[in-house]
Design an enzyme around this catalytic site. Sequence first.
Site, PDB file in Angstrom:
ATOM      1  CB  ALA A  38      -0.923   0.008   1.209  1.00 48.31           C
ATOM      2  N   GLY A  43       5.842   1.038   6.050  1.00 45.25           N
ATOM      3  CA  GLY A  43       6.786   0.073   5.489  1.00 45.25           C
ATOM      4  C   GLY A  43       7.011   0.266   4.007  1.00 45.25           C
ATOM      5  CB  CYS A  44       4.708   0.686   1.170  1.00 47.54           C
ATOM      6  SG  CYS A  44       3.884  -0.916   1.361  1.00 47.54           S
ATOM      7  CB  THR A  45       6.915   5.338   3.061  1.00 52.33           C
ATOM      8  OG1 THR A  45       5.547   5.605   2.740  1.00 52.33           O
ATOM      9  CG2 THR A  45       7.740   6.608   2.933  1.00 52.33           C
ATOM     10  CB  SER A  48       8.931   3.327  -2.184  1.00 50.92           C
ATOM     11  OG  SER A  48       7.926   2.347  -2.356  1.00 50.92           O
TER      12      SER A  48
END
Length: 149
Positions: A38, A43-45, A48
């Site tokens: 998401a 975590g995805c930030t 990325s």
Amino acid sequence: MDVGDRVGDLSGTDETGAVLRLADLLAKGRLVVFFYPAAMSYGCTRESCHFRDLADEFAALGAAVIGVSADDVARQAAFSAKHSLGFPLVADTGRALAQAFGVRRTIGPNKRATFVLRADGTVLARIDSELSMNRHADAALDALRADTA
């Protein structure tokens, strides 16, 4: 999708609304495709931004990077702009790419997984880790460096 498998000519819409075809991206060289659950989540930030921070190393190894999640184009655009990611983010809202790569869950967000592809579309490496955000980019770089084919 596992090491040695060949990716078909898949496509998706990026954060700008443009259609990206894997065949077109692979025609330029090796490709790292990372799936994240998401956009905008903690975590995805982290994951990325780690790919972003290592962009020069990927480029030096002749590899492009794209991120994929089930978020829509607007959310991908906001995520990319907020963090100046500098690589395409595919809005896989129908989860066709996630299904093709074998990371789609029936309930909830897609699995977190990264695929390193040779220019011929063969999977060189698959990295799976739901909790170690930096592992994806770091292991992808290791696979690219070790690839002698």
